[in-house]
Structure formats: structure tokens, C-alpha cells
Design an enzyme around this catalytic site. Structure first.
Site, PDB file in Angstrom:
ATOM      1  N   SER A 289      -4.209   8.206   6.685  1.00 44.70           N
ATOM      2  CA  SER A 289      -3.590   7.281   5.736  1.00 44.70           C
ATOM      3  C   SER A 289      -2.534   7.951   4.879  1.00 44.70           C
ATOM      4  CB  SER A 289      -4.640   6.680   4.808  1.00 44.70           C
ATOM      5  OG  SER A 289      -5.253   5.610   5.452  1.00 44.70           O
TER       6      SER A 289
ATOM      7  N   ASP B  92       0.819  -1.220   0.000  1.00 46.23           N
ATOM      8  CA  ASP B  92       0.000   0.000   0.000  1.00 46.23           C
ATOM      9  C   ASP B  92       0.854   1.273   0.000  1.00 46.23           C
ATOM     10  OD1 ASP B  92      -2.169   1.686   0.152  1.00 46.23           O
ATOM     11  OD2 ASP B  92      -2.652   1.220   2.249  1.00 46.23           O
TER      12      ASP B  92
HETATM   13  N1  ARG Z   1      -7.369   3.622   6.095  1.00 48.89           N
HETATM   14  C1  ARG Z   1      -7.368   4.817   6.879  1.00 48.89           C
HETATM   15  C2  ARG Z   1      -7.298   6.034   5.986  1.00 48.89           C
HETATM   16  O1  ARG Z   1      -7.525   5.896   4.816  1.00 48.89           O
HETATM   17  C3  ARG Z   1      -6.333   4.772   7.949  1.00 48.89           C
HETATM   18  C4  ARG Z   1      -6.749   3.861   9.006  1.00 48.89           C
HETATM   19  C5  ARG Z   1      -5.734   3.673  10.053  1.00 48.89           C
HETATM   20  N2  ARG Z   1      -6.391   3.035  11.124  1.00 48.89           N
HETATM   21  C6  ARG Z   1      -5.816   2.743  12.286  1.00 48.89           C
HETATM   22  N3  ARG Z   1      -6.546   2.228  13.216  1.00 48.89           N
HETATM   23  N4  ARG Z   1      -4.544   2.989  12.489  1.00 48.89           N
HETATM   24  O2  ARG Z   1      -7.183   7.158   6.426  1.00 48.89           O
END
Ligand code: ARG
Length: 286
Positions: A233, A136
Site C-alpha cells: 500500500s 486514499d
Molecule cells: N491495503 C493493502 C495494504 O495496506 C494493499 C492491498 C492491495 N491489494 C491488492 N489486491 N492489490 O498494504
């Protein structure tokens, strides 16, 4: 994870009332489900490699178009999560999003501090698998250079910063509550790198994803608490002055037994090396 991820990205983010009320580093954990705790406001000068990805066309101007984080790893290179550039998020392939920008050197999204730099080119890791979340990461080339002082070094394979127990800092403008309270200013949280077997036990496979040690690492605290969340993210996890992770996924945010999962940056290094040697990044993991 996929649905909440897409939801989170499409609905821009705000930082926590909880956090403003408890502006302490390592504040006592709050037990509520899905609440990011232990975060604290920082000035961007404390983590100058943290950048915001922005498209006001796509996400509106209330938070300067911020929808993901990113990290400056060279003066004209920012890395981020591949899933941030998915068509379902951006509404178009990244190279077609005309106002895709990186905001650097800015603590408060709505200030004019720092600079906004256009993204000249965006490349998603060809080995990225949106189903398993392996690989990713994506690489953005900027139209103008950032100051060298904004650049952080990437930790290669075997770097001691990957050792379990290492203290690391995650930073971003993401959700501070787990309920869509997206920040307008930069926050950070202290987390520990966790042993791979603990991450594998936390995510043996299921709707939220499967932990794969070859391309991921996980971090948090055994009791839950400090964590990244939606909107963070693509942003940095830094330990010992080196970048070890990119915020990628998790089950909820800050929940006990569900640590945050990060793209392992040594895999990004491997991918960049392969790309500069003209090889395609081999698919690893799964
Ligand atoms: N997938 C999320 C985003 O697009 C980030 C999630 C991270 N989650 C976590 N519990 N660390 O922003």
C-alpha cells in the site's frame, strides 16, 4: 478489506517463497486463491522512486520497520496511501511517530544501501474517507532531499498513461503469497490498466469496497495473477514513465475477477494544487 488491511499492516510483511522459486517475469499464473503471482525481484535502481515507510518502534526491526510503500514525487516530497497513516496502523497520529522514516535507494530492507530520511511532516488528504477508501493519499515532507534521479513525474488528468490496456509496473516489499509472507527485498509485477466499467463490475459495493472511477483506477489481468498485496500500500503504479496509481485496496490478492485498486494519481495532483492554492481538497466521488 478493512480487517485484512489492518491485520496486514500491523503484522509486517515477507516476499514469496513461490516467487523465489519462479524468478521469471510473467511466470505462469498459479491458480491458488490469494496468491500473488507474476511478480519478480527487481533492483531499486529499476524503480528508484519506490520507497519504504518505516517505523522500527512500531513494527520492529526484522524488516527495518517497513509497513507501507511510498513514492518520491519531488526531492523532499513522498506520497503514500492515507490508510497507511491511520491511527489504527501507527498507534498515534503520524506527526507523533518519532521514528517515522522513508527508506530510499534500498533493494534489500536489511542492507544499509541508500538512505533513511526522517519524515518532517505528514498530511493526510482531508478528503480521505476511510469507509469508502476514496481519496486514499497522504503527503510526506522529508527532512533531507532525495537525489533528483529518484523522482517520478505524476500523470495529470487526461494523461494517455491512464488508458485501459496500458502496461504498468507496481513495486513494493509487500506480501508475496497473500498469506503474510512479507518480502525483505523489492519485488515488482506487470499489470494492465483495466477499463473503469470492468472495475465497477468487480467492486459494485460490498465488504471489500466500492470502485469509484473519479478517484480510483484498477489494474491486473483478466485471469488474475500479478497483483499488489498487503504491505505494498502507498507504493507506485507507473506507466510510460509516469506515476498513475498508489496501491490502495483489493479483495484478496491476484484473484481472478478481483483486480487491484489504486488511488488515481490525477486526484493527488488536484489535491496538491488545491492545497498550494490554500483551498481544501473538495470531496469527490462516492
Ligand atoms: N491495503 C493493502 C495494504 O495496506 C494493499 C492491498 C492491495 N491489494 C491488492 N489486491 N492489490 O498494504
Amino acid at each position: 478489506m478493512r480487517p485484512s488491511l489492518a491485520r496486514a499492516l500491523i503484522r509486517p510483511l515477507v516476499l514469496a517463497a513461490t516467487l523465489t522459486a519462479i524468478p521469471l517475469v510473467g511466470a505462469a499464473p498459479v491458480a491458488a486463491d490469494s496468491v500473488v503471482v507474476g511478480g519478480f525481484p527487481i533492483d531499486v535502481s529499476q524503480a528508484p522512486w519506490t520507497v519504504a515507510l518505516s517505523s522500527r518502534d512500531r513494527f520492529g526491526g526484522t524488516r527495518a520497520g517497513q509497513f507501507c510503500g511510498g513514492v518520491a514525487v519531488a526531492r523532499t516530497t513522498v506520497i503514500t496511501a492515507a490508510h497507511c497513516l491511520a491511527e489504527g496502523v501507527l498507534g498515534a497520529p503520524p506527526n507523533r511517530v518519532r521514528d517515522l522514516k522513508v527508506i530510499a535507494g534500498r533493494t534489500h530492507l536489511l542492507s544499509s544501501e541508500g538512505q533513511e530520511i526522517a519524515v518532517q511532516d505528514a498530511r493526510v488528504n482531508p478528503g480521505y474517507d476511510s469507509r469508502t477508501n476514496t481519496g486514499d493519499f497522504a503527503v510526506l515532507t522529508l527532512a533531507k532531499p532525495l537525489p533528483q534521479s529518484a523522482v517520478v513525474a505524476m500523470a495529470g488528468a487526461g494523461d494517455p498513461a491512464y488508458k485501459p490496456g496500458t502496461q504498468a509496473l507496481v513495486s513494493g516489499w509487500g506480501d508475496t503469497t497473500g498469506e503474510g509472507a512479507y518480502a525483505r527485498r523489492l519485488y515488482a509485477a506487470h499489470v494492465s490498466v483495466l477499463p473503469d466499467d470492468q472495475c465497477a463490475r468487480a467492486y459494485p459495493g460490498g465488504p471489500d469496497g466500492t470502485f469509484q472511477a473519479g478517484s480510483m483506477l484498477c489494474a491486473g489481468e483478466a485471469a488474475g495473477g500479478p497483483d499488489a498485496c498487503q504491505g505494498d500500500s502507498g507504493g507506485p503504479l507507473v506507466a510510460a514513465g509516469r506515476l498513475i496509481g498508489l496501491v490502495s485496496w483489493g479483495s484478496g490478492c491476484g484473484r481472478q475477477g478481483s483486480p487491484g485498486v489504486y488511488t488515481r494519481v490525477s486526484e493527488v495532483v488536484r489535491g496538491l494544487d488545491a492545497a498550494s492554492a490554500g483551498r481544501k481538497l473538495p470531496h469527490k466521488g462516492s
